[in-house]
Design a protein around this motif. Structure first.
Motif, mmCIF file in Angstrom:
data_model
loop_
_atom_site.group_PDB
_atom_site.id
_atom_site.type_symbol
_atom_site.label_atom_id
_atom_site.label_comp_id
_atom_site.label_asym_id
_atom_site.label_seq_id
_atom_site.Cartn_x
_atom_site.Cartn_y
_atom_site.Cartn_z
ATOM 1 N N GLY A 135 -7.301 -7.376 6.512
ATOM 2 C CA GLY A 135 -8.688 -7.010 6.774
ATOM 3 C C GLY A 135 -8.653 -5.675 7.484
ATOM 4 N N GLU A 136 -9.454 -5.550 8.534
ATOM 5 C CA GLU A 136 -9.404 -4.343 9.351
ATOM 6 C C GLU A 136 -8.002 -4.162 9.923
ATOM 7 N N ARG A 137 -7.370 -5.286 10.244
ATOM 8 C CA ARG A 137 -5.978 -5.319 10.689
ATOM 9 C C ARG A 137 -5.211 -6.262 9.772
ATOM 10 N N ALA A 138 -3.904 -6.214 9.863
ATOM 11 C CA ALA A 138 -3.064 -7.167 9.143
ATOM 12 C C ALA A 138 -2.774 -8.327 10.090
ATOM 13 N N ALA A 139 -3.063 -9.541 9.650
ATOM 14 C CA ALA A 139 -2.843 -10.728 10.473
ATOM 15 C C ALA A 139 -1.676 -11.524 9.901
ATOM 16 N N PHE A 140 -0.804 -11.959 10.783
ATOM 17 C CA PHE A 140 0.364 -12.752 10.396
ATOM 18 C C PHE A 140 0.290 -14.135 11.013
ATOM 19 N N GLU A 141 0.702 -15.122 10.241
ATOM 20 C CA GLU A 141 0.921 -16.472 10.763
ATOM 21 C C GLU A 141 2.334 -16.860 10.337
ATOM 22 N N TYR A 142 3.199 -17.001 11.320
ATOM 23 C CA TYR A 142 4.604 -17.306 11.074
ATOM 24 C C TYR A 142 4.906 -18.679 11.671
ATOM 25 N N GLU A 143 5.626 -19.501 10.914
ATOM 26 C CA GLU A 143 5.926 -20.843 11.383
ATOM 27 C C GLU A 143 7.379 -21.204 11.086
ATOM 28 N N GLU A 144 8.028 -21.830 12.060
ATOM 29 C CA GLU A 144 9.365 -22.375 11.895
ATOM 30 C C GLU A 144 9.328 -23.854 12.229
ATOM 31 N N GLU A 145 10.061 -24.667 11.472
ATOM 32 C CA GLU A 145 10.186 -26.090 11.760
ATOM 33 C C GLU A 145 11.654 -26.418 11.974
ATOM 34 N N TRP A 146 11.927 -27.212 13.019
ATOM 35 C CA TRP A 146 13.289 -27.576 13.402
ATOM 36 C C TRP A 146 13.403 -29.092 13.524
ATOM 37 N N ARG A 147 14.589 -29.608 13.246
ATOM 38 C CA ARG A 147 14.809 -31.063 13.323
ATOM 39 C C ARG A 147 14.628 -31.600 14.738
ATOM 40 N N THR A 148 15.182 -30.877 15.732
ATOM 41 C CA THR A 148 15.114 -31.355 17.109
ATOM 42 C C THR A 148 14.744 -30.210 18.048
ATOM 43 N N GLU A 149 14.340 -30.574 19.242
ATOM 44 C CA GLU A 149 14.038 -29.567 20.247
ATOM 45 C C GLU A 149 15.302 -28.800 20.631
ATOM 46 N N ASP A 150 16.447 -29.472 20.650
ATOM 47 C CA ASP A 150 17.702 -28.769 20.952
ATOM 48 C C ASP A 150 17.990 -27.683 19.925
ATOM 49 N N ASP A 151 17.712 -27.947 18.641
ATOM 50 C CA ASP A 151 17.886 -26.921 17.605
ATOM 51 C C ASP A 151 16.998 -25.711 17.899
ATOM 52 N N LEU A 152 15.759 -25.972 18.294
ATOM 53 C CA LEU A 152 14.829 -24.895 18.617
ATOM 54 C C LEU A 152 15.316 -24.105 19.827
ATOM 55 N N ILE A 153 15.789 -24.789 20.853
ATOM 56 C CA ILE A 153 16.254 -24.115 22.067
ATOM 57 C C ILE A 153 17.382 -23.135 21.749
ATOM 58 N N VAL A 154 18.319 -23.557 20.910
ATOM 59 C CA VAL A 154 19.409 -22.657 20.507
ATOM 60 C C VAL A 154 18.819 -21.392 19.878
ATOM 61 N N GLN A 155 17.808 -21.553 19.048
ATOM 62 C CA GLN A 155 17.202 -20.414 18.361
ATOM 63 C C GLN A 155 16.425 -19.508 19.303
ATOM 64 N N LEU A 156 15.739 -20.097 20.261
ATOM 65 C CA LEU A 156 14.973 -19.283 21.205
ATOM 66 C C LEU A 156 15.883 -18.384 22.032
ATOM 67 N N ARG A 157 17.126 -18.760 22.184
ATOM 68 C CA ARG A 157 18.092 -17.966 22.949
ATOM 69 C C ARG A 157 18.882 -16.998 22.071
ATOM 70 N N SER A 158 18.579 -16.954 20.785
ATOM 71 C CA SER A 158 19.355 -16.153 19.839
ATOM 72 C C SER A 158 18.825 -14.718 19.706
ATOM 73 N N GLY A 159 19.696 -13.871 19.191
ATOM 74 C CA GLY A 159 19.290 -12.504 18.878
ATOM 75 C C GLY A 159 18.240 -12.461 17.788
ATOM 76 N N ARG A 160 18.292 -13.427 16.879
ATOM 77 C CA ARG A 160 17.302 -13.507 15.807
ATOM 78 C C ARG A 160 15.907 -13.678 16.399
ATOM 79 N N PHE A 161 15.779 -14.546 17.390
ATOM 80 C CA PHE A 161 14.469 -14.751 18.018
ATOM 81 C C PHE A 161 14.037 -13.493 18.777
ATOM 82 N N THR A 162 14.976 -12.798 19.393
ATOM 83 C CA THR A 162 14.648 -11.555 20.098
ATOM 84 C C THR A 162 14.018 -10.551 19.126
ATOM 85 N N LYS A 163 14.580 -10.442 17.921
ATOM 86 C CA LYS A 163 14.013 -9.544 16.905
ATOM 87 C C LYS A 163 12.597 -9.964 16.530
ATOM 88 N N LEU A 164 12.391 -11.273 16.358
ATOM 89 C CA LEU A 164 11.055 -11.775 16.041
ATOM 90 C C LEU A 164 10.087 -11.475 17.181
#
Length: 116
Positions: free
Chosen positions: A49-78
């Motif tokens: 529209g006037e701006r570009a809007a993004f909706e990004y979603e990730e699904e993980w099996r467990t909260e521990d899997d997510l925690i590992v990702q939140l501490r990753s360089g990949r998440f830093t880039k995101l």
């Protein structure tokens, strides 16, 4: 047995001129995300529209899997892509214990209260 699946959802807008560069960067991140242990899936939706809007979603099996990702360089880039938002982004973590906001990622990464 209850589901331990967790989800991260991020909604943000950027100037239209940045849409293609950010979209390409997110696509690259998604390829890496799908290869990570515990990843159920990830998706990206865009609206122009006037701006570009993004909706990004990730699904993980467990909260521990997510925690590992939140501490990753990949998440830093995101996170750097989300920080380019023209307005306050909306970030939500759906966890077995309830729903949390950005403070959850800050707690996991140990960055709560830091200024950038």
């Amino acid at each position: 047995m209850g589901s331990q699946q967790v989800r991260m959802t991020a909604l943000w807008s950027v100037p239209r001129a940045e849409m293609w560069a950010i979209s390409a960067a997110i696509q690259s991140i998604m390829v890496a995300t799908r290869a990570e242990p515990g990843c159920i899936g990830c998706s990206l939706s865009t609206r122009l529209g006037e701006r570009a809007a993004f909706e990004y979603e990730e699904e993980w099996r467990t909260e521990d899997d997510l925690i590992v990702q939140l501490r990753s360089g990949r998440f830093t880039k995101l996170a750097h892509l989300i920080e380019r938002a023209t307005e306050q982004p909306q970030i939500e973590f759906t966890l077995p214990g309830g729903t949390r906001g950005l403070e959850y990622a800050e707690e996991v990464r140990g960055t709560r209260g830091e200024t950038h």
